[in-house]
Design a protein around this motif. Structure first.
Motif, short mmCIF file in Angstrom:
data_model
loop_
_atom_site.label_atom_id
_atom_site.label_comp_id
_atom_site.label_asym_id
_atom_site.label_seq_id
_atom_site.Cartn_x
_atom_site.Cartn_y
_atom_site.Cartn_z
N GLU A 247 11.23 22.44 47.61
CA GLU A 247 10.69 21.10 47.75
C GLU A 247 9.20 21.13 48.10
OE1 GLU A 247 12.71 22.35 51.62
OE2 GLU A 247 13.18 22.35 49.49
N TYR A 248 8.50 20.06 47.71
CA TYR A 248 7.07 19.93 48.03
C TYR A 248 6.89 19.63 49.51
CZ TYR A 248 2.47 17.85 48.51
OH TYR A 248 1.21 17.56 48.95
N ARG A 249 5.87 20.21 50.12
CA ARG A 249 5.51 19.92 51.51
C ARG A 249 4.02 19.60 51.58
NH1 ARG A 249 9.50 23.79 52.10
NH2 ARG A 249 11.00 23.44 53.79
N ASN A 250 3.67 18.58 52.36
CA ASN A 250 2.25 18.31 52.59
C ASN A 250 1.71 19.35 53.57
OD1 ASN A 250 2.96 17.53 55.24
ND2 ASN A 250 2.97 15.35 54.73
N ALA A 251 0.41 19.29 53.85
CA ALA A 251 -0.23 20.34 54.66
C ALA A 251 0.39 20.44 56.04
CB ALA A 251 -1.73 20.06 54.76
N GLU A 252 0.68 19.31 56.67
CA GLU A 252 1.23 19.34 58.02
C GLU A 252 2.63 19.94 58.03
OE1 GLU A 252 -0.30 16.81 56.62
OE2 GLU A 252 -2.13 16.65 57.84
N ALA A 253 3.47 19.54 57.08
CA ALA A 253 4.83 20.07 57.01
C ALA A 253 4.82 21.56 56.68
CB ALA A 253 5.64 19.30 55.97
N LEU A 254 3.88 21.97 55.82
CA LEU A 254 3.78 23.38 55.48
C LEU A 254 3.41 24.20 56.70
CD1 LEU A 254 3.77 25.69 53.47
CD2 LEU A 254 1.41 25.08 52.89
N MET A 255 2.42 23.75 57.46
CA MET A 255 2.01 24.51 58.64
C MET A 255 3.11 24.57 59.68
SD MET A 255 -0.76 26.01 58.10
CE MET A 255 -1.16 26.56 59.75
N ALA A 256 3.91 23.50 59.79
CA ALA A 256 5.05 23.53 60.71
C ALA A 256 6.04 24.61 60.27
CB ALA A 256 5.72 22.17 60.76
N LEU A 257 6.24 24.74 58.96
CA LEU A 257 7.11 25.78 58.43
C LEU A 257 6.55 27.16 58.73
CD1 LEU A 257 9.59 26.48 56.59
CD2 LEU A 257 7.97 26.49 54.68
N VAL A 258 5.25 27.32 58.52
CA VAL A 258 4.62 28.63 58.75
C VAL A 258 4.75 29.04 60.21
CG1 VAL A 258 2.45 29.91 58.63
CG2 VAL A 258 3.05 28.31 56.81
N ARG A 259 4.61 28.09 61.11
CA ARG A 259 4.70 28.41 62.53
C ARG A 259 6.09 28.91 62.94
NH1 ARG A 259 2.67 23.72 66.23
NH2 ARG A 259 3.61 22.41 64.62
N MET A 260 7.12 28.60 62.12
CA MET A 260 8.48 29.07 62.39
C MET A 260 8.65 30.55 62.04
SD MET A 260 10.65 25.92 60.78
CE MET A 260 12.02 27.06 60.57
N ALA A 261 7.76 31.07 61.22
CA ALA A 261 7.95 32.42 60.68
C ALA A 261 7.60 33.49 61.71
CB ALA A 261 7.09 32.60 59.43
N ASP A 262 8.34 34.58 61.67
CA ASP A 262 8.00 35.74 62.48
C ASP A 262 7.05 36.66 61.75
OD1 ASP A 262 10.01 35.66 64.96
OD2 ASP A 262 11.10 34.99 63.18
N VAL A 263 7.14 36.67 60.42
CA VAL A 263 6.23 37.46 59.58
C VAL A 263 5.96 36.66 58.31
CG1 VAL A 263 5.77 39.68 58.48
CG2 VAL A 263 7.43 39.56 60.34
N VAL A 264 4.72 36.67 57.86
CA VAL A 264 4.37 36.14 56.54
C VAL A 264 4.17 37.32 55.60
CG1 VAL A 264 2.61 34.93 55.20
CG2 VAL A 264 3.35 34.00 57.40
N LEU A 265 4.84 37.27 54.46
CA LEU A 265 4.81 38.37 53.50
C LEU A 265 4.09 37.91 52.24
CD1 LEU A 265 5.68 41.17 52.51
CD2 LEU A 265 7.91 40.19 51.92
N LEU A 266 3.03 38.64 51.88
CA LEU A 266 2.25 38.35 50.67
C LEU A 266 2.35 39.57 49.75
CD1 LEU A 266 0.99 36.55 53.02
CD2 LEU A 266 -1.08 36.51 51.66
N PRO A 267 3.33 39.56 48.84
CA PRO A 267 3.59 40.76 48.03
C PRO A 267 2.90 40.76 46.68
CG PRO A 267 5.38 39.21 47.76
CD PRO A 267 4.35 38.53 48.65
#
Length: 370
Positions: A247-267
């Motif tokens: 689903e599409y997320r605006n900038a605020e919703a996306l950053m809220a999602l990112v803050r939940m992550a323990d690791v961000v993976l850029l492969p």
């Protein structure tokens, strides 16, 4: 690039700012919907389109032109030159891609764009080095202004956050996050394979793959890439722990999602990528990062904000993920290193840099006229 442009405009013209702005939107055909702030359309290939776009831009004090190969009409997007030729106000061209090994046409096009601009902005030191060393450009025109992001301090706590609630005694599965528009070249097949090597951890981690399929990939191939990823997760017996969030997320919703992550993976598979908005957003959110050694990642993560792994080395990717997920001190050190980088990446700071650059161009133009 559209997300970047919308965020830059919003922060240049945010409440309390005297600045006003508008958008000339580049499209392949006229859309049915009307978008806020869009004052004109440049329809690729339409006769007279560049002249209309330039005339609209000339109603403003400064034109900020976003450049990416293939966005504009003509070979490699050469139609942008027709627009720049008729813009009379000071022009800032933002280069989203500076190739290390361009074709002859791509090199000539970028050099002509830089020649037509009053200022050229790139988003990383790597891109600036490539431009100065590999292209015939006036280095005095070149500025490095990073891609912006919403930093954690500017976001409200999640709606479910209760500072007085007792801690949950149940261990929560750690979350590995990849996000962005999906398509071949993102390397997510390798990421799923690397993630499968963490099946012995307790609690078992989740791998969240967030983002829609890239529109051009969707038009050309449908959801074939996403279906391939589903099949790969099933083959590796990790489909219960790999989750897709299209689903599409605006900038605020996306950053809220990112803050939940323990690791961000850029492969990412690309060895060319000198600018990554996802990388910037992960650093701004102060998340530990594992990334392949694409140029922007090497530039920003070498001081400790993340771990770099060779392209195609899934074993090294597994090892890096394991290190962060099992060693809290390592994760804490990465968050601290990201915190030292984050203030310069906040959209407010980035917009201020663009505003200062625009002001300097206007002052220089006024000085010449005087």
């Amino acid at each position: 690039m559209a997300t970047f442009s919308a965020a830059l405009l919003r922060h240049l013209t945010e409440q309390g700012s005297p600045d006003r702005g508008g958008v000339v939107r580049v499209v392949d055909r006229l859309p049915a919907a009307v978008h806020p702030n869009v004052v004109a359309h440049l329809v690729n290939g339409a006769p007279g389109g560049p002249a209309v776009a330039a005339a609209t831009l000339n109603r403003f004090d400064v034109a900020v032109v976003q450049h990416e190969y293939g966005v504009y009409g003509g070979p490699d997007g050469a139609e942008v030159l027709d627009v720049l030729a008729e813009v009379t106000v000071p022009t800032i061209v933002v280069l989203h891609t500076v190739l290390a090994a361009p074709s002859v046409l791509q090199r000539q096009l970028l050099e002509r764009i830089a020649d037509a601009a009053d200022a050229v902005v790139v988003m990383s030191d790597t891109a600036a080095f490539r431009l100065r060393e590999g292209y015939l450009v006036d280095s005095a025109k070149v500025s490095v202004i990073p891609h912006g992001a919403l930093t954690a301090q500017r976001l409200a706590p999640p709606a479910s956050f209760d500072p007085f609630a007792p801690p949950d005694p149940r261990p929560k599965p750690p979350v590995v996050l990849t996000w962005g528009l999906l398509g071949p070249g993102k390397g997510i097949e390798s990421a799923i394979e690397a993630f499968a090597g963490l099946d012995d951890l307790n609690p078992a981690p989740r791998y969240l793959i967030a983002g829609q399929t890239h529109p051009k990939v969707l038009e050309r191939e449908g959801e074939a890439y996403r279906e391939l990823l589903h099949r790969r997760a099933e083959e590796l017996d990790v489909s219960d722990h790999v989750e897709f969030a299209p689903e599409y997320r605006n900038a605020e919703a996306l950053m809220a999602l990112v803050r939940m992550a323990d690791v961000v993976l850029l492969p990412y598979e690309s060895t060319e990528q000198a600018t990554s908005g996802v990388l910037i957003e992960a650093i701004a959110a102060r998340r530990p990062i594992v990334a392949t050694r694409f140029p922007h990642a090497v530039e920003l993560l070498s001081d400790g904000a993340g771990l770099l792994v060779p392209h195609g080395d899934t074993a090294a990717m597994t090892q890096a993920l394991r290190k962060i997920l099992t060693q809290p001190a390592v994760a804490a050190g990465m968050k601290a290193a990201a915190g030292s980088l984050a203030p310069a990446l906040d959209w407010t700071a980035v917009a201020a840099s663009y505003r200062a650059l625009a002001t300097s161009l206007l002052e220089a133009r006024a000085g010449v006229a005087a």
